[in-house]
Scaffold this motif. Structure first.
Motif, PDB file in Angstrom:
ATOM      1  N   ALA A  93      37.011  42.466  30.701  1.00 18.52           N
ATOM      2  CA  ALA A  93      35.622  42.923  30.796  1.00 18.52           C
ATOM      3  C   ALA A  93      35.508  44.249  31.559  1.00 18.52           C
ATOM      4  CB  ALA A  93      34.786  41.846  31.489  1.00 18.52           C
ATOM      5  N   CYS A  94      36.653  44.895  31.857  1.00 17.53           N
ATOM      6  CA  CYS A  94      36.628  46.099  32.708  1.00 17.53           C
ATOM      7  C   CYS A  94      37.300  47.293  32.036  1.00 17.53           C
ATOM      8  CB  CYS A  94      37.372  45.823  34.021  1.00 17.53           C
ATOM      9  SG  CYS A  94      36.590  44.572  35.019  1.00 17.53           S
ATOM     10  N   GLU A  95      37.018  48.483  32.600  1.00 17.07           N
ATOM     11  CA  GLU A  95      37.708  49.714  32.158  1.00 17.07           C
ATOM     12  C   GLU A  95      38.615  50.272  33.253  1.00 17.07           C
ATOM     13  OE1 GLU A  95      34.729  48.831  29.552  1.00 17.07           O
ATOM     14  OE2 GLU A  95      34.156  49.617  31.516  1.00 17.07           O
ATOM     15  N   GLY A  96      38.460  49.754  34.476  1.00 17.38           N
ATOM     16  CA  GLY A  96      39.273  50.260  35.587  1.00 17.38           C
ATOM     17  C   GLY A  96      39.621  49.143  36.542  1.00 17.38           C
ATOM     18  N   ALA A  97      40.625  49.391  37.400  1.00 17.72           N
ATOM     19  CA  ALA A  97      41.017  48.370  38.379  1.00 17.72           C
ATOM     20  C   ALA A  97      41.420  49.041  39.686  1.00 17.72           C
ATOM     21  CB  ALA A  97      42.187  47.557  37.842  1.00 17.72           C
ATOM     22  N   LEU A  98      40.978  48.438  40.791  1.00 18.43           N
ATOM     23  CA  LEU A  98      41.461  48.858  42.109  1.00 18.43           C
ATOM     24  C   LEU A  98      42.693  48.018  42.405  1.00 18.43           C
ATOM     25  CD1 LEU A  98      38.266  48.952  44.391  1.00 18.43           C
ATOM     26  CD2 LEU A  98      39.375  50.867  43.284  1.00 18.43           C
ATOM     27  N   LEU A  99      43.844  48.671  42.567  1.00 18.54           N
ATOM     28  CA  LEU A  99      45.070  47.946  42.903  1.00 18.54           C
ATOM     29  C   LEU A  99      45.243  48.004  44.422  1.00 18.54           C
ATOM     30  CD1 LEU A  99      47.695  46.579  41.714  1.00 18.54           C
ATOM     31  CD2 LEU A  99      48.779  48.771  42.093  1.00 18.54           C
ATOM     32  N   ILE A 100      45.003  46.883  45.088  1.00 17.35           N
ATOM     33  CA  ILE A 100      45.033  46.849  46.564  1.00 17.35           C
ATOM     34  C   ILE A 100      46.428  46.452  47.032  1.00 17.35           C
ATOM     35  CG2 ILE A 100      43.947  45.875  48.626  1.00 17.35           C
ATOM     36  CD1 ILE A 100      41.839  47.132  46.978  1.00 17.35           C
ATOM     37  N   VAL A 101      46.999  47.238  47.931  1.00 19.64           N
ATOM     38  CA  VAL A 101      48.315  46.903  48.500  1.00 19.64           C
ATOM     39  C   VAL A 101      48.189  46.878  50.021  1.00 19.64           C
ATOM     40  CG1 VAL A 101      50.739  47.553  48.636  1.00 19.64           C
ATOM     41  CG2 VAL A 101      49.468  48.034  46.558  1.00 19.64           C
ATOM     42  N   ASP A 102      48.716  45.831  50.624  1.00 22.32           N
ATOM     43  CA  ASP A 102      48.687  45.670  52.086  1.00 22.32           C
ATOM     44  C   ASP A 102      49.664  46.676  52.709  1.00 22.32           C
ATOM     45  OD1 ASP A 102      49.168  44.788  54.697  1.00 22.32           O
ATOM     46  OD2 ASP A 102      48.737  42.704  54.187  1.00 22.32           O
ATOM     47  N   ALA A 103      49.165  47.499  53.647  1.00 26.43           N
ATOM     48  CA  ALA A 103      50.000  48.549  54.258  1.00 26.43           C
ATOM     49  C   ALA A 103      51.109  47.950  55.119  1.00 26.43           C
ATOM     50  CB  ALA A 103      49.134  49.484  55.093  1.00 26.43           C
ATOM     51  N   ALA A 104      50.969  46.691  55.525  1.00 26.37           N
ATOM     52  CA  ALA A 104      52.005  46.073  56.364  1.00 26.37           C
ATOM     53  C   ALA A 104      53.047  45.355  55.503  1.00 26.37           C
ATOM     54  CB  ALA A 104      51.362  45.086  57.329  1.00 26.37           C
ATOM     55  N   GLN A 105      52.607  44.725  54.400  1.00 22.89           N
ATOM     56  CA  GLN A 105      53.537  43.904  53.608  1.00 22.89           C
ATOM     57  C   GLN A 105      54.122  44.616  52.409  1.00 22.89           C
ATOM     58  OE1 GLN A 105      52.653  39.804  52.976  1.00 22.89           O
ATOM     59  NE2 GLN A 105      50.976  39.814  54.410  1.00 22.89           N
ATOM     60  N   GLY A 106      53.455  45.680  51.934  1.00 19.30           N
ATOM     61  CA  GLY A 106      53.980  46.413  50.786  1.00 19.30           C
ATOM     62  C   GLY A 106      53.741  45.672  49.480  1.00 19.30           C
ATOM     63  N   ILE A 107      54.437  46.128  48.445  1.00 20.19           N
ATOM     64  CA  ILE A 107      54.226  45.561  47.098  1.00 20.19           C
ATOM     65  C   ILE A 107      54.920  44.204  47.007  1.00 20.19           C
ATOM     66  CG2 ILE A 107      54.941  45.867  44.705  1.00 20.19           C
ATOM     67  CD1 ILE A 107      54.265  48.852  45.128  1.00 20.19           C
ATOM     68  N   GLN A 108      54.198  43.211  46.486  1.00 17.16           N
ATOM     69  CA  GLN A 108      54.778  41.881  46.307  1.00 17.16           C
ATOM     70  C   GLN A 108      54.669  41.468  44.839  1.00 17.16           C
ATOM     71  OE1 GLN A 108      52.736  40.145  50.018  1.00 17.16           O
ATOM     72  NE2 GLN A 108      54.776  39.279  50.093  1.00 17.16           N
ATOM     73  N   ALA A 109      55.276  40.311  44.513  1.00 17.41           N
ATOM     74  CA  ALA A 109      55.465  39.950  43.096  1.00 17.41           C
ATOM     75  C   ALA A 109      54.169  39.945  42.299  1.00 17.41           C
ATOM     76  CB  ALA A 109      56.142  38.583  43.004  1.00 17.41           C
ATOM     77  N   GLN A 110      53.107  39.358  42.864  1.00 14.64           N
ATOM     78  CA  GLN A 110      51.861  39.231  42.111  1.00 14.64           C
ATOM     79  C   GLN A 110      51.180  40.582  41.917  1.00 14.64           C
ATOM     80  OE1 GLN A 110      51.635  36.435  40.753  1.00 14.64           O
ATOM     81  NE2 GLN A 110      49.755  36.870  39.683  1.00 14.64           N
ATOM     82  N   THR A 111      51.456  41.543  42.839  1.00 14.86           N
ATOM     83  CA  THR A 111      50.923  42.905  42.679  1.00 14.86           C
ATOM     84  C   THR A 111      51.440  43.476  41.362  1.00 14.86           C
ATOM     85  OG1 THR A 111      51.325  43.125  45.053  1.00 14.86           O
ATOM     86  CG2 THR A 111      50.625  45.099  43.898  1.00 14.86           C
ATOM     87  N   ILE A 112      52.757  43.321  41.150  1.00 15.38           N
ATOM     88  CA  ILE A 112      53.400  43.872  39.950  1.00 15.38           C
ATOM     89  C   ILE A 112      52.881  43.150  38.711  1.00 15.38           C
ATOM     90  CG2 ILE A 112      55.637  44.184  38.805  1.00 15.38           C
ATOM     91  CD1 ILE A 112      56.901  44.286  41.622  1.00 15.38           C
ATOM     92  N   SER A 113      52.798  41.809  38.800  1.00 16.22           N
ATOM     93  CA  SER A 113      52.364  41.008  37.656  1.00 16.22           C
ATOM     94  C   SER A 113      50.948  41.400  37.217  1.00 16.22           C
ATOM     95  CB  SER A 113      52.419  39.544  38.051  1.00 16.22           C
ATOM     96  OG  SER A 113      51.825  38.740  37.099  1.00 16.22           O
ATOM     97  N   ASN A 114      50.007  41.494  38.197  1.00 17.86           N
ATOM     98  CA  ASN A 114      48.620  41.848  37.869  1.00 17.86           C
ATOM     99  C   ASN A 114      48.512  43.288  37.363  1.00 17.86           C
ATOM    100  OD1 ASN A 114      47.643  39.340  38.558  1.00 17.86           O
ATOM    101  ND2 ASN A 114      47.119  39.913  40.644  1.00 17.86           N
ATOM    102  N   LEU A 115      49.372  44.166  37.904  1.00 17.04           N
ATOM    103  CA  LEU A 115      49.355  45.565  37.456  1.00 17.04           C
ATOM    104  C   LEU A 115      49.719  45.639  35.975  1.00 17.04           C
ATOM    105  CD1 LEU A 115      49.332  48.653  38.000  1.00 17.04           C
ATOM    106  CD2 LEU A 115      51.757  48.458  38.483  1.00 17.04           C
ATOM    107  N   TYR A 116      50.769  44.890  35.576  1.00 20.79           N
ATOM    108  CA  TYR A 116      51.169  44.917  34.158  1.00 20.79           C
ATOM    109  C   TYR A 116      50.062  44.382  33.260  1.00 20.79           C
ATOM    110  CZ  TYR A 116      55.964  46.084  35.534  1.00 20.79           C
ATOM    111  OH  TYR A 116      57.066  46.722  36.037  1.00 20.79           O
ATOM    112  N   LEU A 117      49.369  43.334  33.736  1.00 22.95           N
ATOM    113  CA  LEU A 117      48.230  42.806  32.963  1.00 22.95           C
ATOM    114  C   LEU A 117      47.193  43.898  32.719  1.00 22.95           C
ATOM    115  CD1 LEU A 117      47.239  39.308  34.434  1.00 22.95           C
ATOM    116  CD2 LEU A 117      47.800  39.809  32.085  1.00 22.95           C
ATOM    117  N   ALA A 118      46.898  44.672  33.777  1.00 25.55           N
ATOM    118  CA  ALA A 118      45.886  45.735  33.677  1.00 25.55           C
ATOM    119  C   ALA A 118      46.358  46.859  32.763  1.00 25.55           C
ATOM    120  CB  ALA A 118      45.569  46.270  35.068  1.00 25.55           C
ATOM    121  N   LEU A 119      47.644  47.204  32.859  1.00 32.49           N
ATOM    122  CA  LEU A 119      48.169  48.301  32.031  1.00 32.49           C
ATOM    123  C   LEU A 119      48.183  47.920  30.553  1.00 32.49           C
ATOM    124  CD1 LEU A 119      51.117  49.573  34.280  1.00 32.49           C
ATOM    125  CD2 LEU A 119      48.946  50.727  33.847  1.00 32.49           C
TER     126      LEU A 119
END
Length: 598
Positions: A93-119
């Motif tokens: 239902a969207c045209e854009g996505a804010l990809l939020i990454v925690d500055a202390a923990q960095g990129i984690q598995a679900q970040t990558i998974s959700n990013l691919y869904l959006a792409l």
């Protein structure tokens, strides 16, 4: 349409999506200070207690920039892998996505998974570095990770803090500047995609939709394309903190429709709404069907409540389209439903919601997965086995195939050995090992799905001190040496505790289940024999000793033969009692199989 922006917030669990959403709502004055509370959009008690988002929540905001007024439709999504279907629907239902990454923990598995869904849906990605105010924040290193992952410029990464509100204004400017406006034809026949729905006991079903082409007016006669049903649009409007009725919802906008629908089956998430007078030619491509990962039986404690449980499940399915269920019956538990879940957390949440929202007390059986069985006579015919009790006899069975998954685990380099041991112990095969940075490793395994159903995720978190993140994709079925293990209580099979397990692990698991049940079954007036069996062969046995009534208390003094006579009489009574006595299995015994290591 040029002034509409539809965007969602995606991230790994606990990276601060809901807190940042609060700041966006505050900055745009969508909600007053009085209405604001921490994680405003998480409106379910369960979400607040556990501090996780379970449902996607849509809300509309007004924003003014350079004298122009913009309408921003925000959808806050869950971060846990078990609720990824919610994320895929929101993204549609969207045209854009804010990809939020925690500055202390960095990129984690679900970040990558959700990013691919959006792409995959060609969304414009705006990377945001959150929690910048934490003392342990490491912004420069995490920026490098984001650049490696997305391939964007370092200057494109926005820095913010959901807690203090720092950087929220630049995020809003970036949404207006970078996210494309919706594209559609306002004069074409109406086409609107249903991406969510919810049941209201007073007004029936509310369906949430995004208008792709055309417009919808109050009072229009509308048709749901997949089900072919027609309704009157009694009320339409946009999604503020409370529903805001409107006379028309135009192309590109997100809204809701109430049309007095009472039957849950009539609304399908992913369906298309069109008008009866000027219907569209074809339906919008919705989302692919959900693939359940874990199966378990849910039964009412009182068998008379079967129909009420069916109603409750249908209403819950409206709100959570990733729940699938079909009727089944069990010799031990009566009539109930075989349900498909996306994971163990999902199963736990559904059980909890049934109890809280619908006052249903239910028994959940041991979770398992689906298998494929092939018979000797018809080696080409595939039989789907959802329940261990459906497995054909070993004499006519040629082979059994079980589902495998590709698991991606991102962890700190200190825990690589422990994670590998865990995966190999679960019959996993290491396929790849990549160092993302000197500190972070991505491990790729192929593991049978049945092995991760129980306690894999909990163990992974324990051995990695909470740092490992886990994501998986189905890979198809492979042949395995599987046997069906039955549990017998006094010779009677308890079908709810049967399981299909790998041959090499059967003896060990059988022994551990028998020991666990011996602790949990209440003692009776007679001995209870707990046995684990493969076919006719008993592989483990434990006994719950009988409660002993002191029948010789009244025999003080006198001959031993009087005592002997009384004891023999009691022994005969116990024997008869054992033949007719029933063993009640408590609910915690069904779930104990999952926690054998505790």
């Amino acid at each position: 349409m040029e002034h509409i922006r539809n965007f969602c917030i995606i991230a790994h669990i606990d990276h601060g999506k809901s807190t940042l959403a609060d700041r966006l709502l505050q900055q745009t004055n969508t909600i007053s200070e009085r209405e604001l509370q921490a994680q405003t959009l998480d409106d379910m008690d369960l979400e607040r207690e556990r501090g996780i988002t379970i449902k996607s929540h849509a809300i509309q905001m007004d924003y003014e920039q350079d004298g122009k007024k913009y309408t921003l439709n925000l959808i806050d999504t869950p971060g846990h892998v078990d609720f990824s279907y919610e994320v895929s629907r929101s993204i549609a239902a969207c045209e854009g996505a804010l990809l939020i990454v925690d500055a202390a923990q960095g990129i984690q598995a679900q970040t990558i998974s959700n990013l691919y869904l959006a792409l995959e849906h060609d969304l414009e990605i705006i990377p945001v570095l959150n929690k910048i105010d934490l003392p342990s924040a490491n912004p420069e290193e995490v920026k490098d990770q984001i650049v490696d992952l997305i391939g964007c410029d370092r200057d494109d990464i926005l820095i913010a803090s959901g807690k203090t509100g720092f950087g929220v204004d630049t995020i809003l400017e970036a949404i207006v500047a970078r996210v494309p406006h919706p594209v559609g034809d306002p004069n074409a026949p109406l086409q609107a995609l249903i991406f969510d729905s919810v049941f209201d006991s007073y007004r029936g079903i509310n369906a949430f939709f995004k208008v792709v082409n055309g417009e919808i007016k109050k009072g229009d006669k509308v048709k749901f394309v997949n089900t072919g049903r027609t309704y009157d649009a009694d009320e339409i409007g946009t999604l503020r903190l409370k529903h805001q009725p409107k006379s028309v919802v135009k192309t590109g906008d997100v809204g809701y429709i109430i049309s007095g629908i009472k039957v849950a089956k009539e609304v399908k998430v992913g369906d298309t709404i069109t008008t009866v007078n000027n219907p569209c030619e074809k339906a919008i491509q919705g989302f692919e069907d959900v693939k359940p990962m874990v199966f378990a039986g849910i039964y009412p404690v009182d068998t008379d409540e079967y129909e009420e449980l069916r109603d409750a499940m249908e209403k819950l399915q409206l709100n959570d389209a990733s729940l699938t269920f079909e009727p089944e019956s069990s010799a031990a538990l009566g009539f109930g439903f075989r349900c498909g879940f996306l994971g163990m957390l999902h199963m736990e949440i559904i059980q909890e919601r049934l109890e809280r929202e619908f006052n249903m007390t239910v028994i959940t059986t041991v979770p398992n997965v689906s298998y494929h069985a092939y018979l000797v006579r018809e080696p080409e015919t595939k039989i789907l086995i959802n329940n261990p009790s459906d497995l054909p006899e070993a004499t006519i069975l040629e082979r059994v195939e079980e589902p495998f998954i590709k698991a991606q685990i991102i962890t700190k380099s200190d825990f690589v050995g422990a994670v590998m041991n865990l995966c190999i112990d679960k019959r996993g095969e290491l396929k790849n090992q990549v160092y993302l940075t000197p500190e972070r490793v991505e491990l790729t395994f192929e593991i049978p799905l049945a092995e991760i159903v129980f306690d894999f995720y909990d163990k992974l978190k324990t051995i990695s001190k909470g740092y490992a993140s886990f994501d998986y994709h189905p890979m198809g079925y492979r042949e395995s040496k599987l046997v069906k293990m039955d549990l017998l209580l006094n010779g009677d099979q308890v079908d709810a505790l049967s399981a299909l397990i790998h041959k090499d692990k059967a003896f060990d698991l059988g022994k551990r289940i028998c020991l666990k049940l011996r602790e949990l079954l209440p003692r009776q007036q007679f001995d209870i024999a707990i046995q684990a069996a493969i076919g006719a062969k008993i592989i483990a046995r434990e006994t719950v000793k009988a409660l002993r009534k002191d029948v010789t208390a009244k025999c003080y003094g006198g001959d031993i033969s009087r005592k002997r006579k009384l004891l023999e009489k009691q022994k005969a009574g116990k024997k008869r009692m054992r033949q007719i006595g029933n063993v009640e299995v408590p609910q915690n015994a069904f779930m104990a199989v999952l926690k054998l290591d505790d």
